[in-house]
Enzyme design. Structure first.
Site, PDB file in Angstrom:
ATOM      1  N   LYS A 113     -33.686 -24.207 -29.505  1.00 40.64           N
ATOM      2  CA  LYS A 113     -34.431 -24.138 -28.232  1.00 40.64           C
ATOM      3  C   LYS A 113     -33.906 -25.112 -27.189  1.00 40.64           C
ATOM      4  CE  LYS A 113     -36.714 -27.061 -31.037  1.00 40.64           C
ATOM      5  NZ  LYS A 113     -37.127 -27.050 -32.421  1.00 40.64           N
ATOM      6  N   GLU A 145     -34.104 -15.290 -30.648  1.00 40.78           N
ATOM      7  CA  GLU A 145     -35.528 -15.030 -30.926  1.00 40.78           C
ATOM      8  C   GLU A 145     -36.199 -16.197 -31.653  1.00 40.78           C
ATOM      9  OE1 GLU A 145     -37.560 -12.157 -30.111  1.00 40.78           O
ATOM     10  OE2 GLU A 145     -38.942 -13.756 -30.693  1.00 40.78           O
ATOM     11  N   VAL A 183     -38.246 -19.794 -30.124  1.00 37.56           N
ATOM     12  CA  VAL A 183     -39.659 -19.982 -29.753  1.00 37.56           C
ATOM     13  C   VAL A 183     -40.518 -19.275 -30.805  1.00 37.56           C
ATOM     14  CG1 VAL A 183     -41.453 -19.613 -28.019  1.00 37.56           C
ATOM     15  CG2 VAL A 183     -39.080 -19.962 -27.297  1.00 37.56           C
ATOM     16  N   GLY A 219     -40.683 -19.647 -34.021  1.00 38.88           N
ATOM     17  CA  GLY A 219     -40.115 -19.454 -35.365  1.00 38.88           C
ATOM     18  C   GLY A 219     -40.064 -17.990 -35.749  1.00 38.88           C
ATOM     19  N   ILE A 269     -42.349 -15.717 -35.308  1.00 38.18           N
ATOM     20  CA  ILE A 269     -43.170 -14.814 -34.490  1.00 38.18           C
ATOM     21  C   ILE A 269     -42.279 -14.061 -33.508  1.00 38.18           C
ATOM     22  CG2 ILE A 269     -45.084 -14.669 -32.832  1.00 38.18           C
ATOM     23  CD1 ILE A 269     -45.966 -17.453 -33.783  1.00 38.18           C
ATOM     24  N   GLU A 308     -40.824 -34.436 -38.309  1.00 30.31           N
ATOM     25  CA  GLU A 308     -39.487 -34.990 -38.505  1.00 30.31           C
ATOM     26  C   GLU A 308     -39.608 -36.499 -38.742  1.00 30.31           C
ATOM     27  OE1 GLU A 308     -36.717 -33.014 -38.032  1.00 30.31           O
ATOM     28  OE2 GLU A 308     -37.901 -31.278 -37.410  1.00 30.31           O
ATOM     29  N   ASP A 310     -40.503 -30.778 -27.392  1.00 29.80           N
ATOM     30  CA  ASP A 310     -40.220 -29.505 -28.068  1.00 29.80           C
ATOM     31  C   ASP A 310     -40.961 -28.353 -27.377  1.00 29.80           C
ATOM     32  OD1 ASP A 310     -39.334 -28.091 -30.760  1.00 29.80           O
ATOM     33  OD2 ASP A 310     -41.465 -27.625 -30.500  1.00 29.80           O
ATOM     34  N   LYS A 333     -39.602 -24.848 -25.294  1.00 30.52           N
ATOM     35  CA  LYS A 333     -40.065 -23.489 -25.604  1.00 30.52           C
ATOM     36  C   LYS A 333     -40.724 -22.837 -24.385  1.00 30.52           C
ATOM     37  CE  LYS A 333     -40.401 -24.634 -30.488  1.00 30.52           C
ATOM     38  NZ  LYS A 333     -41.234 -25.241 -31.528  1.00 30.52           N
ATOM     39  N   GLY A 354     -40.016 -23.339 -39.984  1.00 26.40           N
ATOM     40  CA  GLY A 354     -39.803 -23.231 -41.433  1.00 26.40           C
ATOM     41  C   GLY A 354     -38.577 -22.412 -41.767  1.00 26.40           C
TER      42      GLY A 354
HETATM   43  N1  HSE Z   1     -40.647 -29.081 -34.713  1.00 28.29           N
HETATM   44  C1  HSE Z   1     -41.086 -27.774 -34.382  1.00 28.29           C
HETATM   45  C2  HSE Z   1     -42.578 -27.630 -34.608  1.00 28.29           C
HETATM   46  C3  HSE Z   1     -40.443 -26.710 -35.215  1.00 28.29           C
HETATM   47  O1  HSE Z   1     -43.207 -28.522 -35.159  1.00 28.29           O
HETATM   48  O2  HSE Z   1     -43.127 -26.614 -34.229  1.00 28.29           O
HETATM   49  C4  HSE Z   1     -39.146 -26.232 -34.686  1.00 28.29           C
HETATM   50  O3  HSE Z   1     -39.264 -25.616 -33.440  1.00 28.29           O
END
Ligand code: HSE
Length: 433
Positions: A109, A133, A136, A138, A140, A194, A205, A209, A306
């Site tokens: 992303k 795809e 954003v 994961g 979905i 993380e 993040d 997105k 995931g």
């Molecule tokens: N670190 C992101 C989250 C996952 O917690 O949604 C990867 O986009």
């Protein structure tokens, strides 16, 4: 199937690279049939082959390399899958792949949000596909629905819970009545956060997105740094409790709205009415709510991160690209950012606000704060006075819809009142959709 395979090279073999590889191997026969030609991974690139992977795959040694050139310079490889993350060295690899006439699939992303235009232009020049795809939501499906299934609509609003780590933390705080640090520790223990959680908890993040979602939805290239951003680190378990008493749930939302041809773009913690369809999205799950001119309201829900969910999205892209290669149709769906819509300053926002104050516990304090609101034109909807100890009291206010500018002016004046010890929280609140 006697036809020549379409070869794939995967650069970066961590969670997403291995999830992609496993998904392709588990469904090989079905993928081949759907494409009409065999799709085969030829090379896997990673700088460290000694660490354990989240999924166990018996990989022939000849497939493994630490040298990305073995993918980028292999004329047999038609599809490069970038699974490194970040922009360095991913941007360089991706540009080299596109310039070499290879189609590209990524779930990165940050790369797409920061360098989308350059990547789209390069893909168009070389008549290849660029698909992302998994960047954003994961697993979905959301970007292709926006680009294809909903393309006949004028999209007016997108509201998403697009970060699973923060949604897990907020759910813990709300349901287990724990503070942010304890909820973060649990997210780390379970592998959601993380080692350096700043990207998630400070909202970066989610801005990447939202930039991708709104660039597609509003046909305007949205720069990440134009999105207003606040993270969740200042929220307390008490905010969750008060919100609940008022009939709200606190979520980190990514919100894009088109207002009279301009865009309001923001990522911040938000009080959502309990009856809002996003309010029940809990734990690490993601959901994205979209309003379109013809379709009305639609919502997309599922696992936003995931190994296998993101692998699912990446393999969906690989199949689409492979189909395009088979039919000689790569490079047909180009960038759709035709407009240059204005981005509204946050001061123009009109919404409701939740405010938590520590004040002196003596007569006239409520009136002093209410007077400031009255003079600034901020109308109050509810007030809760909690935990008066004799010396100090905690007061929670909920306003009616007001302008951000008026609210900020009120906060400035309220913080200067001698009776006010601290502004412990100010959180924007949404109305029901
Ligand atoms: N670190 C992101 C989250 C996952 O917690 O949604 C990867 O986009």
């Amino acid at each position: 199937m006697a036809e020549q395979p379409i070869f794939v090279g995967i650069i970066g073999y961590g969670k997403i690279g291995s999830g992609t590889h496993k998904t392709l191997l588990d469904n090989q026969e079905s993928v081949d049939r759907k494409v009409g030609r065999p799709v085969r991974v030829k090379k896997l690139v990673d700088i460290d082959w000694s660490s354990p992977r989240p999924v166990a795959i018996d990989i022939p040694p000849a497939m493994k390399t630490a040298n990305a050139d073995e993918v980028l310079e292999d004329p047999d490889i038609a599809i490069v899958v970038e699974c490194i993350g970040g922009t360095d060295p991913a941007l360089d690899y991706v540009l080299r792949a596109l310039r070499a006439g290879k189609s590209l699939v990524t779930s990165n992303k940050e790369l797409i949000a920061r360098h989308g235009k350059e990547l789209f232009d390069t893909a168009a020049q070389h008549n290849v596909d660029l698909m992302f795809e998994g960047s954003v939501g994961g697993g979905i499906p959301i970007l292709r629905p926006l680009k294809s299934c909903l393309a006949g609509n004028r999209i007016t609003r997108i509201v998403g819970i697009v970060n699973g780590t923060t949604n897990f933390i907020l759910t813990q705080m709300s349901q287990q009545h724990v503070e942010f640090q304890e909820a973060l520790a649990e997210a780390t223990r379970l592998g959601y956060a993380e080692l350096d959680p700043a990207n998630d908890v400070e909202g970066f993040d989610a801005t990447f997105k939202l930039a991708i979602l709104t660039s597609i939805a509003f046909e305007t290239r949205v720069q990440v740094d134009r999105i207003y951003r606040e993270g969740i680190t200042k929220l307390g378990a008490r905010d969750m409790e008060y919100a609940s008493q008022l009939g709200y749930t606190i979520k980190l939302l990514a919100i894009g709205t088109e207002i009279d041809g301009a865009l309001e773009l923001r990522v911040h913690p938000t009080l959502l009415p309990d009856e809002h369809p996003l309010a029940t999205v809990s734990g690490p799950f993601n959901a994205i709510f979209v309003r379109g001119s013809s379709v009305g309201e639609v919502m997309f829900y599922g696992q936003g991160a995931g190994t296998m969910p993101t692998g699912s999205a990446v393999v969906g892209d690989i199949i689409d690209v492979a189909r395009n290669i088979r039919s000689g149709a790569t490079g047909r769906v180009a960038c759709t950012c035709f407009e240059g819509k204005r981005i509204l300053p946050i001061e123009d926002l009109e919404t409701r606000y939740y405010l938590r104050l520590q004040v002196a516990d003596r007569p006239g304090v409520l009136a002093a704060v209410a007077k400031v609101f009255g003079e600034e034109g901020v109308s109050l909807a509810s007030v809760l006075q909690m935990d008066a100890s004799g010396e100090s009291a905690e007061i929670v206010w909920l306003t009616h819809t007001t302008k951000e500018r008026q609210m900020q002016q009120s906060l400035q004046r309220i913080s200067d009142l001698p009776e006010v010890h601290e502004i412990s929280g100010c959180i924007r609140a949404e109305a029901a959709e």
